[in-house]
Structure formats: C-alpha cells, structure tokens
Design a protein around this motif. Structure first.
Motif, PDB file in Angstrom:
ATOM      1  N   UNK A 135       0.787  -1.239   0.000  1.00 23.07           N
ATOM      2  CA  UNK A 135       0.000   0.000   0.000  1.00 23.07           C
ATOM      3  C   UNK A 135       0.820   1.291   0.000  1.00 23.07           C
ATOM      4  N   UNK A 136       1.981   1.293   0.613  1.00 21.39           N
ATOM      5  CA  UNK A 136       2.776   2.522   0.704  1.00 21.39           C
ATOM      6  C   UNK A 136       3.907   2.582  -0.323  1.00 21.39           C
ATOM      7  N   UNK A 137       3.917   1.650  -1.287  1.00 22.37           N
ATOM      8  CA  UNK A 137       4.974   1.584  -2.296  1.00 22.37           C
ATOM      9  C   UNK A 137       4.876   2.763  -3.249  1.00 22.37           C
ATOM     10  N   UNK A 138       6.015   3.358  -3.580  1.00 24.36           N
ATOM     11  CA  UNK A 138       6.070   4.440  -4.550  1.00 24.36           C
ATOM     12  C   UNK A 138       7.271   4.245  -5.455  1.00 24.36           C
ATOM     13  N   UNK A 139       7.327   5.009  -6.509  1.00 23.33           N
ATOM     14  CA  UNK A 139       8.402   4.915  -7.488  1.00 23.33           C
ATOM     15  C   UNK A 139       9.096   6.270  -7.571  1.00 23.33           C
ATOM     16  N   UNK A 140      10.416   6.236  -7.598  1.00 21.13           N
ATOM     17  CA  UNK A 140      11.212   7.455  -7.718  1.00 21.13           C
ATOM     18  C   UNK A 140      11.877   7.468  -9.091  1.00 21.13           C
ATOM     19  N   UNK A 141      11.632   8.517  -9.817  1.00 22.73           N
ATOM     20  CA  UNK A 141      12.252   8.732 -11.123  1.00 22.73           C
ATOM     21  C   UNK A 141      13.352   9.774 -10.944  1.00 22.73           C
ATOM     22  N   UNK A 142      14.548   9.472 -11.419  1.00 23.29           N
ATOM     23  CA  UNK A 142      15.646  10.432 -11.372  1.00 23.29           C
ATOM     24  C   UNK A 142      16.070  10.744 -12.796  1.00 23.29           C
ATOM     25  N   UNK A 143      15.858  11.991 -13.184  1.00 21.80           N
ATOM     26  CA  UNK A 143      16.254  12.475 -14.507  1.00 21.80           C
ATOM     27  C   UNK A 143      17.656  13.081 -14.408  1.00 21.80           C
ATOM     28  N   UNK A 144      18.632  12.492 -15.089  1.00 24.10           N
ATOM     29  CA  UNK A 144      19.996  13.014 -15.018  1.00 24.10           C
ATOM     30  C   UNK A 144      20.105  14.422 -15.601  1.00 24.10           C
ATOM     31  N   UNK A 145      20.930  15.239 -14.963  1.00 28.53           N
ATOM     32  CA  UNK A 145      21.233  16.574 -15.481  1.00 28.53           C
ATOM     33  C   UNK A 145      22.725  16.751 -15.744  1.00 28.53           C
ATOM     34  N   UNK A 146      23.569  15.924 -15.105  1.00 27.27           N
ATOM     35  CA  UNK A 146      25.014  16.037 -15.315  1.00 27.27           C
ATOM     36  C   UNK A 146      25.715  14.813 -14.760  1.00 27.27           C
ATOM     37  N   UNK A 147      26.883  14.557 -15.306  1.00 31.30           N
ATOM     38  CA  UNK A 147      27.790  13.580 -14.719  1.00 31.30           C
ATOM     39  C   UNK A 147      28.740  14.383 -13.848  1.00 31.30           C
ATOM     40  N   UNK A 148      28.689  14.153 -12.542  1.00 32.84           N
ATOM     41  CA  UNK A 148      29.542  14.908 -11.621  1.00 32.84           C
ATOM     42  C   UNK A 148      30.990  14.460 -11.738  1.00 32.84           C
ATOM     43  N   UNK A 149      31.193  13.162 -11.820  1.00 30.81           N
ATOM     44  CA  UNK A 149      32.541  12.607 -11.914  1.00 30.81           C
ATOM     45  C   UNK A 149      32.429  11.168 -12.380  1.00 30.81           C
ATOM     46  N   UNK A 150      33.457  10.700 -13.071  1.00 31.72           N
ATOM     47  CA  UNK A 150      33.538   9.286 -13.407  1.00 31.72           C
ATOM     48  C   UNK A 150      35.001   8.878 -13.385  1.00 31.72           C
ATOM     49  N   UNK A 151      35.216   7.569 -13.279  1.00 23.09           N
ATOM     50  CA  UNK A 151      36.576   7.044 -13.212  1.00 23.09           C
ATOM     51  C   UNK A 151      36.589   5.635 -13.781  1.00 23.09           C
ATOM     52  N   UNK A 152      37.662   5.314 -14.486  1.00 16.97           N
ATOM     53  CA  UNK A 152      37.826   3.983 -15.049  1.00 16.97           C
ATOM     54  C   UNK A 152      39.285   3.575 -14.903  1.00 16.97           C
TER      55      UNK A 152
END
Length: 166
Positions: A135-152
């Motif tokens: 009954x209390x389940x919800x969904x969160x949508x996250x729309x990206x606006x930027x890549x803050x940092x990445x590493x490989x």
C-alpha cells in the motif's frame, strides 16, 4: 609528476568513462548509492536498486522513509554507481546528478514493477512483484542533469595500485 597509475595517482581527470562505458556499467550493475540532503541538511545516502528506462533511473521505496521525505524539500540527488560486485574488471565509478520525482500513482507502479522485478529477480519476478506491491509503495524517477565525476581504472597503466605497467 610521474606516470599515472605507476608513479602517482594525482591527475586522474583523463580516466573517465565514455558514454558506451557508462551504459555498460549501468547494464552490469543493479545498485547505486542514492545521495540526498536529509532534514537537517546533511548529505545522506542509502543503497538502492535501479532500472533505467526512458533516459531516467527508476527506483522504489516506501512512503515515510527519510530519503522520500527529503525529496519533498530538495529533489536534487546524486546516484553513485560502481562496478563493485559485477565481476567487471578494474574499478569503475560514476556519479550522476539528477532531479527526482516521486510517483505515487498506480499506473506508474504497474509499469515499473514488471521491469524492476524482472531485472532484480529474473528467476521469479512475479513473486518479487507481489512482495513489493504494498500500500505505501512508490516509485522514484531520477532524470539526469550532469555527470559529476567518473573514473575507469582500466584506462591507467598497471593496475592502478602501483602494479607493473602493461
């Protein structure tokens, strides 16, 4: 300054994930650290499972959780995704800044649950969907606006921890 990954680890800015590598990471990984500002203004984080669809990250939670409450006042979040536990070689990480929207409607939940449970529990997605459909389940949508940092680390010679150059 020495050679990156062999003599030092100071200038890692060139060791970023390109778009195809980001996609590979998102396919391999099912969990992220969901970073938000809590009620006291402190950066906080929780580990959450995610799926990607329509250019966004989709997650689920239960009404009343601290991170859900926080989104009402500050929808800006960061998702940190790593390759830990995926079996992928090296060390990859990506921090995605985004704006979260909380969906409490039944139509979004009905669209989301089959996609999410098929990815998280492919052996029996229906059983997982029944468990999550509360009954209390919800969904969160996250729309990206930027890549803050990445590493490989695969892009640096040696093993990134002082090993021999290859």
């Amino acid at each position: 300054m020495g050679r990156i990954g062999i003599d030092d680890l100071e200038a890692l800015q060139t060791l970023k994930l390109d778009l195809s590598e980001q996609d590979e990471l998102f396919v391999a990984q099912t969990e992220c650290t969901f970073v938000f500002s809590n009620a006291e203004g402190w950066p906080s984080g929780v580990i959450m499972s995610f799926v990607r669809a329509d250019g966004a990250f989709w997650l689920t939670a239960v009404e009343g959780r601290a991170h859900v409450k926080a989104l009402a006042g500050e929808p800006r979040v960061t998702l940190v995704v790593t390759n830990a536990g995926t079996g992928s070689p090296g060390r990859q990480m990506l921090a995605v800044r985004g704006v979260a929207t909380v969906h409490r409607d039944r139509a979004t939940l009905e669209w989301f649950l089959p996609k999410f449970t098929s990815r998280m529990q492919p052996a029996d997605p229906a059983a997982f969907a029944r468990l999550l459909d509360s009954p209390k389940r919800l969904v969160i949508e996250v729309r990206p606006v930027a890549i803050a940092v990445s590493h490989d680390s695969r892009k640096m010679p040696g093993n990134g921890r002082g090993g021999a150059a290859t």
